[in-house]
Motif scaffolding. Structure first.
Motif, PDB file in Angstrom:
ATOM      1  N   LEU A 184       0.798  -1.215   0.000  1.00 13.41           N
ATOM      2  CA  LEU A 184       0.000   0.000   0.000  1.00 13.41           C
ATOM      3  C   LEU A 184       0.834   1.271   0.000  1.00 13.41           C
ATOM      4  O   LEU A 184       0.391   2.309  -0.430  1.00 13.41           O
ATOM      5  CB  LEU A 184      -0.946   0.007   1.194  1.00 13.41           C
ATOM      6  CG  LEU A 184      -2.118  -0.958   1.044  1.00 13.41           C
ATOM      7  CD1 LEU A 184      -2.889  -1.053   2.328  1.00 13.41           C
ATOM      8  CD2 LEU A 184      -3.033  -0.520  -0.081  1.00 13.41           C
ATOM      9  N   GLU A 185       2.039   1.173   0.512  1.00 11.30           N
ATOM     10  CA  GLU A 185       2.893   2.360   0.496  1.00 11.30           C
ATOM     11  C   GLU A 185       3.704   2.380  -0.791  1.00 11.30           C
ATOM     12  O   GLU A 185       4.086   1.336  -1.315  1.00 11.30           O
ATOM     13  CB  GLU A 185       3.825   2.357   1.708  1.00 11.30           C
ATOM     14  CG  GLU A 185       3.089   2.516   3.005  1.00 11.30           C
ATOM     15  CD  GLU A 185       2.158   3.718   3.003  1.00 11.30           C
ATOM     16  OE1 GLU A 185       2.458   4.697   2.294  1.00 11.30           O
ATOM     17  OE2 GLU A 185       1.135   3.669   3.689  1.00 11.30           O
ATOM     18  N   ASP A 186       3.990   3.603  -1.236  1.00 10.45           N
ATOM     19  CA  ASP A 186       4.671   3.670  -2.525  1.00 10.45           C
ATOM     20  C   ASP A 186       6.183   3.694  -2.344  1.00 10.45           C
ATOM     21  O   ASP A 186       6.784   4.749  -2.297  1.00 10.45           O
ATOM     22  CB  ASP A 186       4.226   4.902  -3.314  1.00 10.45           C
ATOM     23  CG  ASP A 186       3.304   5.771  -2.497  1.00 10.45           C
ATOM     24  OD1 ASP A 186       2.185   5.989  -2.928  1.00 10.45           O
ATOM     25  OD2 ASP A 186       3.733   6.199  -1.396  1.00 10.45           O
ATOM     26  N   ARG A 195       7.232  12.299   2.754  1.00  9.09           N
ATOM     27  CA  ARG A 195       6.332  11.907   3.829  1.00  9.09           C
ATOM     28  C   ARG A 195       6.054  10.400   3.810  1.00  9.09           C
ATOM     29  O   ARG A 195       6.012   9.754   4.843  1.00  9.09           O
ATOM     30  CB  ARG A 195       5.025  12.673   3.701  1.00  9.09           C
ATOM     31  CG  ARG A 195       4.373  12.923   5.033  1.00  9.09           C
ATOM     32  CD  ARG A 195       3.093  13.695   4.872  1.00  9.09           C
ATOM     33  NE  ARG A 195       3.316  15.115   4.712  1.00  9.09           N
ATOM     34  CZ  ARG A 195       2.544  15.904   3.982  1.00  9.09           C
ATOM     35  NH1 ARG A 195       1.539  15.397   3.327  1.00  9.09           N
ATOM     36  NH2 ARG A 195       2.787  17.183   3.887  1.00  9.09           N
ATOM     37  N   ALA A 196       5.895   9.881   2.631  1.00 10.43           N
ATOM     38  CA  ALA A 196       5.594   8.451   2.532  1.00 10.43           C
ATOM     39  C   ALA A 196       6.775   7.615   2.998  1.00 10.43           C
ATOM     40  O   ALA A 196       6.604   6.539   3.556  1.00 10.43           O
ATOM     41  CB  ALA A 196       5.241   8.094   1.101  1.00 10.43           C
ATOM     42  N   ARG A 199       7.132   7.159   6.758  1.00 10.93           N
ATOM     43  CA  ARG A 199       6.107   6.354   7.385  1.00 10.93           C
ATOM     44  C   ARG A 199       6.574   4.917   7.625  1.00 10.93           C
ATOM     45  O   ARG A 199       7.271   4.351   6.798  1.00 10.93           O
ATOM     46  CB  ARG A 199       4.904   6.296   6.455  1.00 10.93           C
ATOM     47  CG  ARG A 199       3.615   6.324   7.203  1.00 10.93           C
ATOM     48  CD  ARG A 199       2.562   6.259   6.203  1.00 10.93           C
ATOM     49  NE  ARG A 199       2.359   7.591   5.621  1.00 10.93           N
ATOM     50  CZ  ARG A 199       1.192   7.949   5.142  1.00 10.93           C
ATOM     51  NH1 ARG A 199       0.212   7.095   5.119  1.00 10.93           N
ATOM     52  NH2 ARG A 199       1.032   9.139   4.647  1.00 10.93           N
ATOM     53  N   GLU A 202       4.022  -0.687   6.099  1.00  8.10           N
ATOM     54  CA  GLU A 202       2.863  -1.474   6.494  1.00  8.10           C
ATOM     55  C   GLU A 202       2.957  -2.864   5.932  1.00  8.10           C
ATOM     56  O   GLU A 202       3.668  -3.118   4.968  1.00  8.10           O
ATOM     57  CB  GLU A 202       1.597  -0.824   5.944  1.00  8.10           C
ATOM     58  CG  GLU A 202       1.212   0.390   6.718  1.00  8.10           C
ATOM     59  CD  GLU A 202       0.093   1.106   6.008  1.00  8.10           C
ATOM     60  OE1 GLU A 202      -0.619   0.447   5.236  1.00  8.10           O
ATOM     61  OE2 GLU A 202      -0.047   2.315   6.220  1.00  8.10           O
ATOM     62  N   PHE A 205      -1.049  -5.835   1.837  1.00  7.91           N
ATOM     63  CA  PHE A 205      -2.485  -5.950   2.043  1.00  7.91           C
ATOM     64  C   PHE A 205      -3.043  -7.012   1.107  1.00  7.91           C
ATOM     65  O   PHE A 205      -2.535  -7.207   0.012  1.00  7.91           O
ATOM     66  CB  PHE A 205      -3.049  -4.549   1.779  1.00  7.91           C
ATOM     67  CG  PHE A 205      -4.462  -4.464   1.351  1.00  7.91           C
ATOM     68  CD1 PHE A 205      -5.479  -4.562   2.267  1.00  7.91           C
ATOM     69  CD2 PHE A 205      -4.776  -4.247   0.006  1.00  7.91           C
ATOM     70  CE1 PHE A 205      -6.783  -4.440   1.869  1.00  7.91           C
ATOM     71  CE2 PHE A 205      -6.087  -4.126  -0.388  1.00  7.91           C
ATOM     72  CZ  PHE A 205      -7.089  -4.233   0.547  1.00  7.91           C
ATOM     73  N   VAL A 215      -9.677   1.804  -1.474  1.00  8.79           N
ATOM     74  CA  VAL A 215      -8.218   1.735  -1.503  1.00  8.79           C
ATOM     75  C   VAL A 215      -7.680   2.944  -2.262  1.00  8.79           C
ATOM     76  O   VAL A 215      -8.346   3.496  -3.126  1.00  8.79           O
ATOM     77  CB  VAL A 215      -7.721   0.461  -2.223  1.00  8.79           C
ATOM     78  CG1 VAL A 215      -6.240   0.268  -1.975  1.00  8.79           C
ATOM     79  CG2 VAL A 215      -8.477  -0.748  -1.763  1.00  8.79           C
ATOM     80  N   ARG A 216      -6.454   3.309  -1.909  1.00  9.57           N
ATOM     81  CA  ARG A 216      -5.813   4.367  -2.653  1.00  9.57           C
ATOM     82  C   ARG A 216      -5.542   3.884  -4.068  1.00  9.57           C
ATOM     83  O   ARG A 216      -5.043   2.790  -4.271  1.00  9.57           O
ATOM     84  CB  ARG A 216      -4.498   4.760  -1.983  1.00  9.57           C
ATOM     85  CG  ARG A 216      -4.536   6.128  -1.379  1.00  9.57           C
ATOM     86  CD  ARG A 216      -3.321   6.423  -0.550  1.00  9.57           C
ATOM     87  NE  ARG A 216      -2.355   5.355  -0.524  1.00  9.57           N
ATOM     88  CZ  ARG A 216      -1.222   5.352  -1.218  1.00  9.57           C
ATOM     89  NH1 ARG A 216      -0.937   6.355  -1.996  1.00  9.57           N
ATOM     90  NH2 ARG A 216      -0.383   4.353  -1.113  1.00  9.57           N
TER      91      ARG A 216
END
Lengths: 232, 212
Positions: A184-186, A195-196, A199, A202, A205, A215-216
């Motif tokens: 889910l994270e890029d 910022r991503a 983080r 995660e 998913f 979902v994004r």
């Protein structure tokens, strides 16, 4: 081979093709409406459907004149109207997206190649007109540092006046398959999005079949392009 | 950033959702003879009097309007099945019962165009309305927690087309805001925060601080 069997299966095959074409267009239409960016133009599908629509149009016209049961004619007409609505709406959403993100699309080869031949022509004329209009009405009257269409001023590092689709938009989607390990994270995004990266990572998913998710778009973009996830 | 995507661009209008629902198949009993229809969306018929046939809802309604058929009530719309669904819907706070994806639109279209073909139409109608209300309420309350918002994917199992369409603008933008701020503290945790009702339809401007 038994001739009758052969005919039967071709007929079934044709029915299958016909049913799926409208279904496919409906799906393409839904995807196009729900996705923030422009998707690949369904060249073959649109060509097939346009052909069918033209054929039915002619038939309906003939039937109406030759005094066939008006009820039947009106049903054919309704079917025609529905298909035409889908087709028009599909093309129209694409034109809206092209107009909106024109500079971005023309600057990105990947996106530009998703357009149909006519859309490419449209984008180019649209660009020329838009440039001319902006030039004449505003830009030529500004100081020379501020005359770029793409940048706020000469000192801008990026093309910060170019509208881009927001790929972070949340979309509603469903899949027919079981999809594990969707990141889910890029991560592949590189350092542009600080910022991503800050983080915590995660867990990947998983998507269960036939369940709706918010979902994004970016996270599932790949699957949408592969046709494994449907947007709603 | 210069370009924000228009949130309205991706939303389906109620009419468009209904348009999609009209492709769902229903069973009709024609009262006339008609040759096979070779439509772009598929082949239907031939039709014979009193012989049940499967057709898309839009076709059924078109025939019904001209008095050429009766529409058979789908199984899930029987009083018995709806009562069960309603009960189950009330019993479970978290999950939604399995109903056709377009149940709101299908039932609405049938009430509008085929009232006469629905036995106990008033009971059926009030049952559907109750089910809808219970589910919408559940949607609203489940939005309060946003349990999975941290994983930036939220599961909405068995939600119907109309329900998804209703909550999409609000939920989509809320999740996006959470995502942008990115810190887990900003995600409301029902245990730490007093329950507050999110108002999905709250487009009204905020109350002014001072009265004029």
């Amino acid at each position: 081979m038994d001739a009758r069997d052969g005919d039967g299966s071709t007929e079934e095959y044709e029915t299958l093709i016909q049913t799926t074409d409208v279904e496919l267009l409906k799906r393409a239409w839904r995807q196009e409406k729900a996705a923030p960016e422009i998707l690949k133009f369904e060249t073959d599908l649109i060509a097939r459907l346009t052909g069918q629509i033209e054929l039915v149009e002619e038939n309906v016209e003939q039937d109406a004149q030759s005094g066939i049961d008006p009820l039947t004619v009106s049903l054919y007409q309704m079917d025609l109207d529905r298909s035409q609505f889908l087709l028009r709406s599909y093309l129209r959403i694409r034109l809206q997206k092209i107009e909106k993100y024109i500079f971005h699309i023309l600057a990105t080869a990947e996106l530009y190649n998703r357009l149909s031949k006519q859309e490419k022509a449209f984008a180019k004329t649209c660009l020329v007109d838009l440039e001319k209009h902006l030039e004449e009405s505003v830009l030529s009257k500004l100081p020379s540092n501020y005359q770029s269409i793409f940048k706020q001023s000469m000192i801008s590092e990026e093309n910060d006046m170019v509208a881009k689709p927001q790929l972070d938009t949340f979309v509603v989607c469903k899949t027919n398959y079981y999809l594990g390990h969707i990141q889910l994270e890029d991560n592949e995004d590189g350092p542009s999005d600080d910022r991503a990266n800050q983080r915590p990572l995660e867990e990947p998913f998983e998507m269960e079949p036939d369940v709706l998710y918010f979902v994004r778009y970016k996270a599932i973009k790949r699957f949408v392009e592969e046709g494994r996830i449907d947007l709603f | 950033m210069a370009g924000q995507s228009d949130p309205n661009l991706s939303i389906f209008s109620a009419e468009e959702v209904e348009f999609m629902a009209e492709d769902e198949l229903v069973e009709i009993v024609p009262n006339m003879r008609m040759d096979k229809l070779t439509l772009i969306c598929g082949d239907y018929g031939p039709f014979f009097p009193q012989m049940p046939a499967q057709v898309p809802l839009w076709l059924a309604i078109a025939l019904k309007k001209r008095g050429k058929c009766t529409i058979r009530l789908p199984d899930w719309m029987s009083v018995e099945n709806l009562s069960q669904t309603l009960e189950a819907e009330r019993d479970s706070q978290e999950s939604f019962q399995v109903l056709p994806f377009h149940y709101v639109e299908i039932s609405r279209l049938l009430f509008d165009h085929a009232r006469g073909d629905i036995p106990d139409v008033y009971t059926v109608r009030s049952l559907i309305e109750d089910i809808r209300d219970v589910r919408f309420h559940k949607v609203e309350t489940s939005l309060e927690s946003f349990e999975d918002a941290r994983s930036s994917a939220v599961k909405v199992k068995n939600l119907s087309a109309m329900e998804v369409n209703l909550v999409r603008p609000f939920v989509g933008r809320a999740l996006q805001a959470f995502y942008k701020h990115g810190s887990p503290e900003l995600v409301p945790n029902p245990e730490r925060m007093p329950p507050r009702r999110p108002q999905a339809t709250d487009n009204v401007q905020r109350r002014p601080l001072r009265k004029r």
